[in-house]
Design a protein around this motif. Structure first.
Motif, short mmCIF file in Angstrom:
data_model
loop_
_atom_site.label_atom_id
_atom_site.label_comp_id
_atom_site.label_asym_id
_atom_site.label_seq_id
_atom_site.Cartn_x
_atom_site.Cartn_y
_atom_site.Cartn_z
N PHE A 3 97.38 84.60 -42.09
CA PHE A 3 98.47 83.65 -41.81
C PHE A 3 99.66 84.04 -42.67
O PHE A 3 99.55 84.14 -43.90
N LEU A 4 100.80 84.26 -42.04
CA LEU A 4 102.04 84.59 -42.74
C LEU A 4 103.03 83.45 -42.52
O LEU A 4 103.16 82.95 -41.39
N PHE A 5 103.72 83.06 -43.58
CA PHE A 5 104.70 81.98 -43.50
C PHE A 5 106.03 82.45 -44.07
O PHE A 5 106.07 83.04 -45.15
N THR A 6 107.11 82.20 -43.31
CA THR A 6 108.45 82.52 -43.78
C THR A 6 109.33 81.30 -43.52
O THR A 6 109.09 80.53 -42.58
N ARG A 34 99.16 87.40 -32.58
CA ARG A 34 98.48 88.47 -31.86
C ARG A 34 97.16 88.73 -32.58
O ARG A 34 97.13 88.90 -33.79
N ASP A 35 96.10 88.76 -31.83
CA ASP A 35 94.77 89.01 -32.38
C ASP A 35 94.49 88.07 -33.56
O ASP A 35 94.45 86.88 -33.38
N ASP A 36 94.36 88.63 -34.75
CA ASP A 36 94.00 87.82 -35.91
C ASP A 36 95.15 87.66 -36.91
O ASP A 36 94.92 87.47 -38.10
N VAL A 37 96.40 87.75 -36.42
CA VAL A 37 97.58 87.56 -37.28
C VAL A 37 98.44 86.46 -36.68
O VAL A 37 98.76 86.47 -35.50
N VAL A 38 98.80 85.49 -37.53
CA VAL A 38 99.67 84.38 -37.13
C VAL A 38 100.84 84.33 -38.10
O VAL A 38 100.65 84.40 -39.32
N LEU A 39 102.04 84.22 -37.59
CA LEU A 39 103.23 84.04 -38.42
C LEU A 39 103.93 82.76 -38.00
O LEU A 39 104.12 82.52 -36.81
N ILE A 67 93.29 84.40 -45.02
CA ILE A 67 94.30 84.63 -46.05
C ILE A 67 95.63 84.05 -45.56
O ILE A 67 96.04 84.29 -44.43
N ALA A 68 96.28 83.28 -46.44
CA ALA A 68 97.60 82.71 -46.15
C ALA A 68 98.58 83.25 -47.18
O ALA A 68 98.33 83.18 -48.39
N ILE A 69 99.70 83.81 -46.69
CA ILE A 69 100.70 84.41 -47.57
C ILE A 69 102.08 83.85 -47.21
O ILE A 69 102.47 83.84 -46.04
N ASN A 70 102.80 83.41 -48.22
CA ASN A 70 104.19 83.00 -48.05
C ASN A 70 105.07 84.20 -48.38
O ASN A 70 104.96 84.77 -49.46
N ILE A 71 105.92 84.58 -47.45
CA ILE A 71 106.78 85.75 -47.61
C ILE A 71 108.22 85.30 -47.49
O ILE A 71 108.57 84.55 -46.58
N GLY A 72 109.05 85.74 -48.42
CA GLY A 72 110.45 85.38 -48.30
C GLY A 72 111.30 86.06 -49.34
O GLY A 72 110.80 86.72 -50.24
N ILE A 73 112.58 85.86 -49.19
CA ILE A 73 113.51 86.48 -50.13
C ILE A 73 113.65 85.66 -51.40
O ILE A 73 114.14 86.16 -52.40
#
Length: 122
Positions: A3-6, A34-39, A67-73
């Motif tokens: 899981f990706l979060f922006t 897509r498949d096993d990736v969520v944003l 896995i959950a990841i927060n991505i950002g500037i």
């Protein structure tokens, strides 16, 4: 599942393109998968982020091994430089949080301060 979060779309766009993610229609937030990736594009601010993360992890029935990841500037001024955040200070409460450092990454560590509203330079 990854899981990706922006907060904003431009932060997520490189990941959307890299993984070939497709937008899921009719959701409360912009969610790409897509498949096993969520944003998920959460919107700016800790309240929006909290609601979106809770919503997505519940919607996709996240499991302990996901896995959950927060991505950002993070209002960064060093374009292209990557950090792993080792502590987060809440500007409203002065509380400090320490994320679980579950993986060793070859990244410089940095501290982050979170605010309710984006700070503007004067």
């Amino acid at each position: 599942m990854l899981f990706l979060f922006t907060a904003i779309y431009p932060e997520g766009k490189p990941f959307i393109e890299h993984y070939g993610l497709k937008k899921i229609p009719d959701k409360k937030f912009d969610i790409f998968m897509r498949d096993d990736v969520v944003l998920c594009v959460t919107g700016v601010g800790k309240v929006n982020s909290s609601v979106a993360v809770s919503h997505v992890l519940t919607l996709f029935e996240a499991r302990e091994e996901d896995i959950a990841i927060n991505i950002g500037i993070a209002a960064g001024r060093e374009y292209g430089k990557k950090f792993i955040i080792n502590s987060i200070t809440d500007n409203d409460s002065d509380r400090r949080f320490y994320p679980d450092m579950i993986r060793e990454l070859d990244l410089e560590e940095a501290q982050l301060t979170t605010v309710s509203m984006p700070a503007l330079e004067e």
